[in-house]
Design an enzyme around this catalytic site. Sequence first.
Site, PDB file in Angstrom:
ATOM      1  N   ASN A  10      -5.369   8.299  -0.746  1.00 25.87           N
ATOM      2  CA  ASN A  10      -5.161   7.522  -1.970  1.00 25.87           C
ATOM      3  C   ASN A  10      -6.377   7.701  -2.870  1.00 25.87           C
ATOM      4  OD1 ASN A  10      -4.697   5.605  -3.919  1.00 25.87           O
ATOM      5  ND2 ASN A  10      -4.906   3.835  -2.555  1.00 25.87           N
ATOM      6  N   LYS A  12      -6.750   6.556  -5.745  1.00 22.65           N
ATOM      7  CA  LYS A  12      -6.890   5.397  -6.646  1.00 22.65           C
ATOM      8  C   LYS A  12      -7.105   5.907  -8.083  1.00 22.65           C
ATOM      9  CE  LYS A  12      -8.462   2.650  -2.816  1.00 22.65           C
ATOM     10  NZ  LYS A  12      -9.269   1.533  -2.345  1.00 22.65           N
ATOM     11  N   HIS A  94      -0.146  -1.862  -2.628  1.00 16.53           N
ATOM     12  CA  HIS A  94      -1.563  -1.786  -2.281  1.00 16.53           C
ATOM     13  C   HIS A  94      -2.244  -3.103  -2.667  1.00 16.53           C
ATOM     14  CE1 HIS A  94      -5.752  -0.615  -2.192  1.00 16.53           C
ATOM     15  NE2 HIS A  94      -5.367   0.325  -1.352  1.00 16.53           N
ATOM     16  N   GLU A  96      -4.895  -3.744  -4.063  1.00 17.98           N
ATOM     17  CA  GLU A  96      -5.465  -3.791  -5.421  1.00 17.98           C
ATOM     18  C   GLU A  96      -4.400  -4.140  -6.445  1.00 17.98           C
ATOM     19  OE1 GLU A  96      -7.359   0.025  -5.139  1.00 17.98           O
ATOM     20  OE2 GLU A  96      -8.770  -0.849  -3.704  1.00 17.98           O
ATOM     21  N   GLU A 164      -3.913  -2.599   5.869  1.00 19.24           N
ATOM     22  CA  GLU A 164      -5.231  -2.475   5.254  1.00 19.24           C
ATOM     23  C   GLU A 164      -5.865  -3.853   5.119  1.00 19.24           C
ATOM     24  OE1 GLU A 164      -5.489   1.425   2.862  1.00 19.24           O
ATOM     25  OE2 GLU A 164      -4.885  -0.140   1.504  1.00 19.24           O
ATOM     26  N   GLY A 170     -13.079  -0.289   0.944  1.00 25.13           N
ATOM     27  CA  GLY A 170     -14.160   0.102   0.041  1.00 25.13           C
ATOM     28  C   GLY A 170     -15.443  -0.675   0.249  1.00 25.13           C
ATOM     29  N   SER A 209     -11.819   1.769   4.864  1.00 21.22           N
ATOM     30  CA  SER A 209     -13.068   2.456   5.194  1.00 21.22           C
ATOM     31  C   SER A 209     -12.958   3.378   6.417  1.00 21.22           C
ATOM     32  CB  SER A 209     -14.214   1.447   5.348  1.00 21.22           C
ATOM     33  OG  SER A 209     -14.409   0.755   4.135  1.00 21.22           O
TER      34      SER A 209
END
Length: 247
Positions: A10, A12, A94, A96, A164, A170, A209
């Site tokens: 991904n 992003k 996701h 985010e 996730e 991140g 990560s």
Amino acid sequence: MARKFFVGGNFKMNGSISSIKEIVNNLNKADLDPNTEVVISPPALYLLLVREHLRPEIEVAAQNVFDKPNGAYTGEISVSQLQDSNITWTILGHSERRTILNESDELVASKTKVATEAGVGVIWCCGESLEQREAGKTIEVVSKQLEALKAQISDWSKVVIAYEPIWAIGTGKVATTEQAQEVHKAIRDWLKGVSDKVAEETRILYGGSVNEKNCGELSKQPDIDGFLVGGASLKPAFVDIINAKKQ
Ligand SMILES: *[C@@H]1O[C@H](CO)[C@@H](O)[C@H](O)[C@H]1NC(C)=O
Ligand SMILES: *[C@@H]1O[C@H](CO)[C@@H](O)[C@H](O)[C@H]1NC(C)=O
């Protein structure tokens, strides 16, 4: 039937024409484990560029898709437009998008339904925040996200689940191998409530990560069937993560 190991990258909202071409060239040259299914997900603007230059056995995913047919939906992309462009996968839900753009469990499920019914694969993401983990609510949160999905879809064959933990995305923090396996097993047990076949066949990816150092150990867990890789998918070490099973 053994579940085929799956590694998604991904990107992003990262990359440029030149940096993305470089990533594609690296992947084209790389010696990749033929037993691993690889899908990369650049920003929408670069989907066609990637599809045009990437070796054909690697598939390409959008990072989002809308749940309506072509029409007056400014800024969105439809499932049929993805198919027209040979984009065979999309990421949905996701964290985010759930947190920054407030996408609800129901909207994510609706998009997943529309995409999978048209034959587009979905990397469907779930996971808990740090606050939820510390309150001991991880399984409850993930189960609620799964329930919303189950309420709308009946065919799970085009769905890959990506677990996730938000606190590990991140941040450099990685769930321990045991923490990851524990949630993956809980997801698999939950899937048995759909059917034994779905529980047996659905790939459950770990994201948060993942890097070339921790991927080997994670890949040995019985319920970890691959990874959804963020930042590391932009780097040459992504190849080592794709080849995790060979470590
Ligand atoms: C999609 O794939 C088909 C079959 O390989 C090809 O003919 C077509 O040109 C591709 N379309 C795009 C936009 O790449
Ligand atoms: C998402 O919800 C939060 C909290 O309700 C709000 O502050 C924010 O503006 C919303 N963002 C969008 C993109 O709607």
